[in-house]
Motif scaffolding. Sequence first.
Motif, short mmCIF file in Angstrom:
data_model
loop_
_atom_site.label_atom_id
_atom_site.label_comp_id
_atom_site.label_asym_id
_atom_site.label_seq_id
_atom_site.Cartn_x
_atom_site.Cartn_y
_atom_site.Cartn_z
N GLU A 81 62.78 56.03 -22.29
CA GLU A 81 63.47 55.58 -21.08
C GLU A 81 63.30 54.07 -20.89
N PRO A 82 64.39 53.30 -20.71
CA PRO A 82 64.26 51.86 -20.44
C PRO A 82 63.57 51.63 -19.10
N VAL A 83 62.63 50.71 -19.10
CA VAL A 83 61.89 50.37 -17.88
C VAL A 83 62.12 48.89 -17.59
N ARG A 84 62.48 48.60 -16.35
CA ARG A 84 62.78 47.22 -15.96
C ARG A 84 61.53 46.50 -15.47
N ILE A 85 61.34 45.28 -15.94
CA ILE A 85 60.21 44.46 -15.52
C ILE A 85 60.69 43.53 -14.41
N ASP A 86 60.14 43.65 -13.21
CA ASP A 86 60.62 42.82 -12.11
C ASP A 86 59.51 41.89 -11.59
N GLN A 87 59.87 41.10 -10.58
CA GLN A 87 58.95 40.09 -10.07
C GLN A 87 57.71 40.71 -9.46
N ARG A 88 57.84 41.86 -8.84
CA ARG A 88 56.70 42.54 -8.25
C ARG A 88 55.67 42.89 -9.32
N ASP A 89 56.15 43.32 -10.49
CA ASP A 89 55.23 43.61 -11.59
C ASP A 89 54.46 42.36 -11.99
N ARG A 90 55.13 41.25 -12.05
CA ARG A 90 54.48 39.99 -12.44
C ARG A 90 53.41 39.59 -11.42
N GLU A 91 53.71 39.78 -10.15
CA GLU A 91 52.74 39.45 -9.10
C GLU A 91 51.51 40.34 -9.18
N LEU A 92 51.73 41.63 -9.43
CA LEU A 92 50.60 42.56 -9.56
C LEU A 92 49.77 42.27 -10.80
N ALA A 93 50.38 41.59 -11.78
CA ALA A 93 49.65 41.18 -12.98
C ALA A 93 49.05 39.79 -12.79
N HIS A 94 48.84 39.40 -11.53
CA HIS A 94 48.20 38.13 -11.19
C HIS A 94 48.97 36.92 -11.73
N ASN A 95 50.30 37.11 -11.94
CA ASN A 95 51.14 36.05 -12.52
C ASN A 95 50.57 35.52 -13.83
N TYR A 96 49.87 36.39 -14.55
CA TYR A 96 49.28 36.03 -15.84
C TYR A 96 50.41 35.74 -16.84
N ARG A 101 60.45 38.41 -20.13
CA ARG A 101 61.28 37.80 -19.10
C ARG A 101 61.46 38.75 -17.92
N THR A 102 61.31 38.21 -16.73
CA THR A 102 61.53 39.00 -15.53
C THR A 102 62.97 39.51 -15.49
N GLY A 103 63.13 40.78 -15.19
CA GLY A 103 64.45 41.39 -15.11
C GLY A 103 64.90 42.09 -16.37
N SER A 104 64.18 41.88 -17.47
CA SER A 104 64.57 42.52 -18.72
C SER A 104 64.04 43.95 -18.80
N GLU A 105 64.49 44.67 -19.81
CA GLU A 105 64.11 46.08 -19.97
C GLU A 105 63.57 46.35 -21.36
N LEU A 106 62.67 47.32 -21.42
CA LEU A 106 62.10 47.77 -22.69
C LEU A 106 61.74 49.25 -22.54
N GLU A 120 49.11 43.34 -23.81
CA GLU A 120 50.12 42.74 -22.93
C GLU A 120 49.91 43.23 -21.49
N ASN A 121 49.47 42.30 -20.63
CA ASN A 121 49.10 42.66 -19.25
C ASN A 121 50.29 43.03 -18.38
N LEU A 122 51.39 42.32 -18.54
CA LEU A 122 52.57 42.63 -17.73
C LEU A 122 53.11 44.01 -18.09
N ALA A 123 53.02 44.39 -19.35
CA ALA A 123 53.44 45.72 -19.77
C ALA A 123 52.60 46.79 -19.07
N ALA A 124 51.29 46.56 -18.97
CA ALA A 124 50.40 47.53 -18.31
C ALA A 124 50.78 47.69 -16.84
N THR A 125 51.02 46.58 -16.16
CA THR A 125 51.35 46.64 -14.74
C THR A 125 52.70 47.32 -14.52
N THR A 126 53.66 47.02 -15.38
CA THR A 126 54.99 47.63 -15.26
C THR A 126 54.92 49.13 -15.45
N LEU A 127 54.13 49.58 -16.41
CA LEU A 127 53.95 51.02 -16.61
C LEU A 127 53.38 51.67 -15.35
#
Length: 298
Positions: A81-96, A101-106, A120-127
């Motif tokens: 399932e494609p999962v979208r990475i948004d700005q909230r995910d980046r903030e929860l990842a301490h903006n590390y 790219r914000t808004g993309s999908e994987l 990959e920290n942003l991947a962990a937060t997005t999950l």
Amino acid sequence: MKRFRKLSATLCLAAASTLASVQIGAAERQPQLASVSTSVIDLESGKSLVSKNDDLVVPIASITKLMTAMVILDAGQPLDEPVRIDQRDRELAHNYYSRIRTGSELPRGDLLRIMLMSSENLAATTLATHYPGGFDAFVKAMNAKAQSLGMTHSRFVGPSGLSPDNVSSASDLARMVKAAVDYRLIREYSTTSVYTANFDRPRYRVGYTNTNALVRAGKWDIRLSKTGYLDEAGRCLVMVASVDGRQVAMIMLDSFGKLSPVGDANRIRKWLETGNVSEIASAAANYERRKTATLMAR
């Protein structure tokens, strides 16, 4: 009576001397290691092979991501399932910093792979944010999983390990690693040497490499791997590898320098295979002594 007292004193002295000899002998049978906390176990028998400060509660950095992976896989969400990475995910990842790219999908499975192999920290937060019930429910599930595994010294506040409030002990992490190695995808993803992730919306590609130099070198038979680093946690490495004909879990926490955990893994392997002990670099030894003294004084 005097003879009896002298005899008793002689026997006590002999017993103390024998006990000291046994303790020294036991210490000599342990390899010299640069890591502050260590636990090495034979996975088949459950026997402890090496233990050093294994009940000290310390920050565990990205070793956290093994728990994150188990909780994600336990939920049974579609990995394609494609999962979208948004700005909230980046903030929860301490903006590390992340190359995502914000808004993309994987696909969820690819996020899981790059989280395990390349930390990959942003991947962990997005999950975590796309877990049923959201981020808070995910953290609650992490702690529930830890409790079910008997990890009594552990506490999780987030999925990435960026917070030093994610804490555990080497003995607890041995339990976690023993559970994690039973997951086929954790074994596969955590030991992937290189991988190219194909993102969508917009389309772009990012290449990832494994953070464990021993995995990249390919000279070990490694079934599971995870590295971690924070200033508060030092350099950390956990692995499951085939050593001397048995499956061995190695947990090495709080080492000095990028090469110290790898060096400890090689020292443990050499000791298990030959019984020989290798020296550690003076800088790593001094770091280990300082950190151990500080932690013991708490």
